[in-house]
Design an enzyme around this catalytic site. Structure first.
Site, PDB file in Angstrom:
ATOM      1  N   GLY A  80       0.810  -1.220  -0.034  1.00  0.00           N
ATOM      2  CA  GLY A  80       0.000  -0.022   0.041  1.00  0.00           C
ATOM      3  C   GLY A  80       0.815   1.167   0.124  1.00  0.00           C
ATOM      4  O   GLY A  80       0.829   1.941   0.942  1.00  0.00           O
ATOM      5  N   GLY A 116      12.805  -1.255   7.105  1.00  0.00           N
ATOM      6  CA  GLY A 116      13.720  -1.671   6.008  1.00  0.00           C
ATOM      7  C   GLY A 116      14.138  -0.724   5.011  1.00  0.00           C
ATOM      8  O   GLY A 116      13.572   0.463   5.020  1.00  0.00           O
ATOM      9  N   ASP A 142      16.228  -9.652   6.663  1.00  0.00           N
ATOM     10  CA  ASP A 142      17.241 -10.002   5.745  1.00  0.00           C
ATOM     11  C   ASP A 142      18.666  -9.443   5.831  1.00  0.00           C
ATOM     12  O   ASP A 142      19.648  -9.613   5.210  1.00  0.00           O
ATOM     13  CB  ASP A 142      16.615  -9.169   4.268  1.00  0.00           C
ATOM     14  CG  ASP A 142      15.195  -9.898   4.173  1.00  0.00           C
ATOM     15  OD1 ASP A 142      14.844 -10.986   4.419  1.00  0.00           O
ATOM     16  OD2 ASP A 142      14.364  -9.178   3.763  1.00  0.00           O
ATOM     17  N   GLU A 237      15.945 -18.030  -0.351  1.00  0.00           N
ATOM     18  CA  GLU A 237      14.405 -18.071  -0.966  1.00  0.00           C
ATOM     19  C   GLU A 237      14.654 -17.398  -2.355  1.00  0.00           C
ATOM     20  O   GLU A 237      13.948 -17.678  -3.365  1.00  0.00           O
ATOM     21  CB  GLU A 237      13.327 -17.439  -0.208  1.00  0.00           C
ATOM     22  CG  GLU A 237      13.693 -16.047   0.112  1.00  0.00           C
ATOM     23  CD  GLU A 237      12.372 -15.450   1.058  1.00  0.00           C
ATOM     24  OE1 GLU A 237      11.552 -16.050   1.116  1.00  0.00           O
ATOM     25  OE2 GLU A 237      12.574 -14.219   1.451  1.00  0.00           O
ATOM     26  N   ARG A 278      15.068 -34.162   1.190  1.00  0.00           N
ATOM     27  CA  ARG A 278      14.115 -33.699   1.942  1.00  0.00           C
ATOM     28  C   ARG A 278      14.352 -32.166   2.039  1.00  0.00           C
ATOM     29  O   ARG A 278      15.543 -31.770   2.253  1.00  0.00           O
ATOM     30  CB  ARG A 278      14.076 -34.292   3.272  1.00  0.00           C
ATOM     31  CG  ARG A 278      13.822 -35.857   3.336  1.00  0.00           C
ATOM     32  CD  ARG A 278      12.039 -36.239   2.579  1.00  0.00           C
ATOM     33  NE  ARG A 278      11.699 -37.503   2.899  1.00  0.00           N
ATOM     34  CZ  ARG A 278      12.024 -38.222   2.155  1.00  0.00           C
ATOM     35  NH1 ARG A 278      12.638 -37.981   0.868  1.00  0.00           N
ATOM     36  NH2 ARG A 278      11.691 -39.444   2.054  1.00  0.00           N
ATOM     37  N   VAL A 285       8.476 -18.464  10.293  1.00  0.00           N
ATOM     38  CA  VAL A 285       9.146 -18.878  11.649  1.00  0.00           C
ATOM     39  C   VAL A 285      10.347 -18.050  11.958  1.00  0.00           C
ATOM     40  O   VAL A 285      10.629 -17.710  13.264  1.00  0.00           O
ATOM     41  CB  VAL A 285       9.500 -20.488  11.691  1.00  0.00           C
ATOM     42  CG1 VAL A 285      10.245 -20.922  12.795  1.00  0.00           C
ATOM     43  CG2 VAL A 285       8.359 -21.466  11.231  1.00  0.00           C
TER      44      VAL A 285
END
Length: 361
Positions: A80, A116, A142, A237, A278, A285
């Site tokens: 926003g 940030g 980050d 990620e 795996r 978290v």
């Protein structure tokens, strides 16, 4: 300038340590200067909406329990943009003047912004438009805010990732598996690289350094040749595929968010590595829970220093942690600038020295 009424808000994604910073600002402002402190709820929205959404702090409202609370008691937003605010009909509207008018209506004389790099950019533009005196405090798990070694939230997120590595290692060994841990970090690899070094990873993939599947497979084969029946990988990620494509998932509202690179790598490695894989995705978290001691300390130091900057009339600044102490830098040197991992810096060289595969350079 001697401010008597100051405001404080949190903007962008939440993280551990925000409440410790709020507490420090209130304590310093009231105890040392006798000022009034107003907490603005839900970031910039608290000043944009009518009626205004805020709370006046006193010392009773910021007890030592705030040091232990994750998240932010003020609430926050990470979407926003007030300069292009999404309206119900799907259009975008410039609501920046609503923010400026709200600031004036509340009657505060300076604003402390905890955010940030993206929040610093937007809030700096808003404050410049309204002639609003602003001091920034950096926060992000980050750790990608320019000009500061550490931002609030990073230490806690790193501890969570490190603990995950400690828990994954024995189960990897028990089942002879390659365990892939996907961590947050957006477009930088601070969490991944630090957690990989601390957790004994064999492979660490970060956005700043390209990699190949062959390089990963070769490292896993080396681990096996050394007599170990399992391997640990950490991947940020924001890492792209080996062909340079981002891996994202579609969230509510149609927004694309990073996520899925761990599963992608597991599927691709299954074709070249003779081992079960795996994947564990830590996700949010890393943002929640009780703040690490280091985050509490840094947040407290930042909060105290930010109030002192206002008292000294040093505005348009951001507090920063450099070489073991708090300093201040111009917000213009920070806003919209990303602090990335140096591919040839100390941490990258340390990883290479430990035999960790971190990509091709």
């Amino acid at each position: 300038m001697t401010a008597k009424r100051i405001g404080i808000l949190t903007s962008g994604g939440d993280c551990a340590g925000l409440n410790a910073a709020l507490r420090a600002v209130v304590h310093r402002a009231i105890r040392n200067y006798g000022w009034k402190v107003f907490g603005i709820r839900d970031g910039s929205l608290g000043l944009m909406n009518r009626p205004l959404n805020y709370v006046e702090f006193d010392l009773k409202s910021v007890g030592d329990d705030m040091l232990r609370l994750g998240g932010t008691i003020l609430g926050t937003i990470n979407k926003g943009d007030p300069f292009a605010y999404p309206m119900p009909d799907g259009s975008k509207k410039d609501r920046s003047q609503d923010f400026v008018d709200g600031y004036k209506e509340l009657g505060i004389e300076a604003l402390v912004v905890i955010g940030g790099d993206g929040s610093m950019r937007i809030l700096n533009e808003l404050c410049r438009k309204g002639g609003i005196p602003m001091v920034g405090i950096p926060k992000t798990i980050d750790n990608d805010v320019a000009q500061t070694d550490y931002a609030i939230g990073f230490a806690t997120a790193l501890n969570v990732a490190g603990e995950a590595m400690d828990r994954l290692a024995p189960t990897a060994a028990s089942h002879h598996r390659v365990m892939i841990l996907e961590v947050m970090g957006r477009d930088v690899g601070h969490i991944a690289l630090n957690a990989g070094i601390a957790g004994g990873a064999d492979v660490v993939l970060i956005p700043e350094i390209p990699y190949t599947l062959e390089g990963i497979a070769k490292k896993i084969a080396e681990v096996r040749d050394e007599g170990r029946n399992h391997a640990l990988m950490v991947v940020a990620e924001g890492c792209k595929t080996e062909t340079g494509e981002s891996v994202t998932t579609l969230q509510s509202g149609g927004q694309a968010r990073y996520g899925g690179i761990g599963q992608y790598l597991a599927a691709r490695l299954a074709e070249t590595v003779e081992a079960e894989t795996r994947v564990t995705v830590l996700g949010h978290v890393q943002r929640g829970g009780m703040p690490a001691m280091r985050d509490r300390i840094i947040a407290s130091a930042f909060g105290v220093y930010a109030v002192d900057l206002i008292a000294q009339g040093k505005l348009g600044r951001m507090v920063a942690w450099q070489h073991g102490q708090v300093v201040d830098v111009p917000i213009t040197d920070v806003a919209g600038i990303t602090r990335a991992i140096d591919p040839y810096g100390t941490l990258a060289q340390t990883a290479r020295g430990l035999g960790i595969y971190i990509g091709e350079m």
